[in-house]
Design an enzyme around this catalytic site. Structure first.
Site, PDB file in Angstrom:
ATOM      1  CG  HIS A 340      -0.299   0.150   2.534  1.00 34.42           C
ATOM      2  ND1 HIS A 340       0.095   1.358   3.070  1.00 34.42           N
ATOM      3  CD2 HIS A 340       0.025  -0.788   3.456  1.00 34.42           C
ATOM      4  CE1 HIS A 340       0.624   1.168   4.261  1.00 34.42           C
ATOM      5  NE2 HIS A 340       0.603  -0.128   4.523  1.00 34.42           N
ATOM      6  CB  CYS A 358       2.139  -3.259   5.032  1.00 38.76           C
ATOM      7  SG  CYS A 358       0.556  -3.725   5.770  1.00 38.76           S
TER       8      CYS A 358
END
Length: 431
Positions: A340, A358
């Site tokens: 992301h 992430c």
């Protein structure tokens, strides 16, 4: 000719009443005439017009027997196929007709010992199966079986596919089929026999039971870019244990997009993106910090969210938890690892790991990735402190081929030659 005369006389003696003596005399006269014809004037060595079996033609060399469903069988599952055996047959055909005489479409199995209708049969209907075997003598031998299917069952299992018709997915996309009820182990091989995958070009692959309610399929190597794939679950009316039956058949046709493959190296803090084998972009990343490391292994993009909110208060508690708006999120694991955009870490991307697991990229790179990837595109992360746990996402490619085939309910039969020699190889899950 004495035997012929005796046979004819016996037939005449079966008659009753006054006509018997007259008929017998006529038969004797005909027999004597036949005797005279057989003993004179004919070409030597030529057989007479008589054949073995009292005038019946010779029996066909081939033979056929219907094993299932047996003749007059009742309550036959609507999923039934026609199982048969043949002997000395050079050609075999199967015909199935309903009570109105309408033919049912279907085809022979590859092993030539069974025939499967194109779809589930009607409930409470009577059918007649005919198997015809023809030998090298050209004489057909037939076997028939008339049977009646069961009434519609009250306990039916729903079967669903994650993918829908005409969907375009990445080269790492597994085919995912779910059942509305757990399938007992003893029935999984029957289910798998009714599951077929056809790809163009042809590519070797196998089904793998992830759980009692879910089965997936992946090829030996990543799908070839541009392939078309059709998969079918012919389970309508199929017994699934404990009085449950499949509700309906399922067929899905999909397409495979370009081969977009992402590789992230923790050592360099870079993501390399290739498309159809060529490098198209190198992106600085920030991975998980030591307390919340990213997982090393091969994952697949599960879902794409243009905008979302990460809320970790329940997971991390009030001191460590956070609630943050996120752009260009692509889920990789069920545990919450995403690719992301993270504008707050752009200064660390390419040099320091600061995320909660992430793959952080810049806003611009996040937008580019989001526009150029699909569900099913694979990503391999290397060199982090934590190994990806199988089952934490679509981790089908995190297993070796040898491990994957162990999840099949049917024995694995290797292809004679690798039809996917030109395909993109799957990365090693231990890299």
């Amino acid at each position: 000719m004495r035997a012929v005369q005796d046979q004819l006389i016996r037939r005449g003696d079966d008659r009753r009443g006054g006509r018997r003596r007259g008929i017998t005399a006529a038969v004797l006269a005909a027999a004597l005439a036949l005797t005279s014809a057989c003993t004179g004037g004919g070409d030597a060595g030529k057989p007479s017009g008589w054949q073995d079996g009292g005038g019946q033609p010779a029996a066909p060399k081939a033979a056929a027997t219907i094993v299932e469903p047996k003749a007059d069988a009742k309550d036959v599952p609507a999923s039934t196929g026609i199982t048969f055996t043949t002997k000395d047959a050079q050609e075999t055909s199967v015909e199935l007709k309903d009570s109105a005489g309408e033919a049912v479409e279907g085809k022979l199995a590859a092993d030539g010992t069974s025939w499967l209708p194109a779809g589930a049969l009607e409930y409470g209907e009577t059918y007649t199966a005919t198997v015809t075997a023809t030998g090298d003598d050209g004489r057909p031998a037939t076997a028939t079986s008339t049977f009646t299917t069961m009434a519609k069952p009250g306990k039916q299992v729903r079967i669903t596919s994650f993918l829908g018709d005409d969907q375009v997915v990445g080269v790492g996309m597994p085919l995912i089929v779910k059942f509305g009820r757990a399938i007992p182990k003893d029935y999984r091989d029957d289910v798998q026999r009714r599951m077929t995958v056809t790809s163009t070009p042809a590519q070797e692959g196998i089904w793998h039971w992830v759980s009692p309610t879910e089965i997936r399929y992946r090829p030996k190597k990543f799908w070839q870019a541009g392939s078309t794939v059709s998969y079918r679950v012919q389970a309508g009316g199929l017994p699934l244990g404990d009085g449950w039956y499949g509700r309906a058949d399922l067929t899905v046709d999909i397409k495979i997009g370009a081969a977009v493959i992402m590789t992230v190296d923790n050592k360099t803090k870079r993501m390399t993106v290739t498309k159809n084998g060529s490098v198209v972009k190198t992106i600085p990343v920030s991975l998980g910090k030591k307390s919340t490391p990213s997982s090393s292994g091969t994952m697949v993009v599960i879902e794409k969210l243009r905008k979302t909110v990460f809320d970790t208060f329940d997971e991390l508690g009030p001191e460590e938890g956070y609630r943050t708006k996120i752009d260009y999120a692509q889920r990789l694991t069920w545990g919450g690892e995403f690719i992301h955009a993270a504008p707050w870490s752009e200064g660390q991307q390419g040099s320091v790991n600061v995320s909660h697991g992430c793959v952080n990229v810049s806003m611009a790179n996040g937008a580019w990735l989001f526009a150029n990837t699909r569900i099913g595109d694979p990503i391999t992360v290397k060199g982090t402190e934590r190994k990806l746990q199988n089952g934490n996402g679509w981790t089908d490619w995190n297993m070796s081929w040898e491990e994957y085939v162990k999840g099949s309910a049917l024995p694995y039969e290797p292809a004679g030659a690798d039809p996917d020699a030109s395909g993109e190889p799957a990365p090693s899950p231990t890299a």
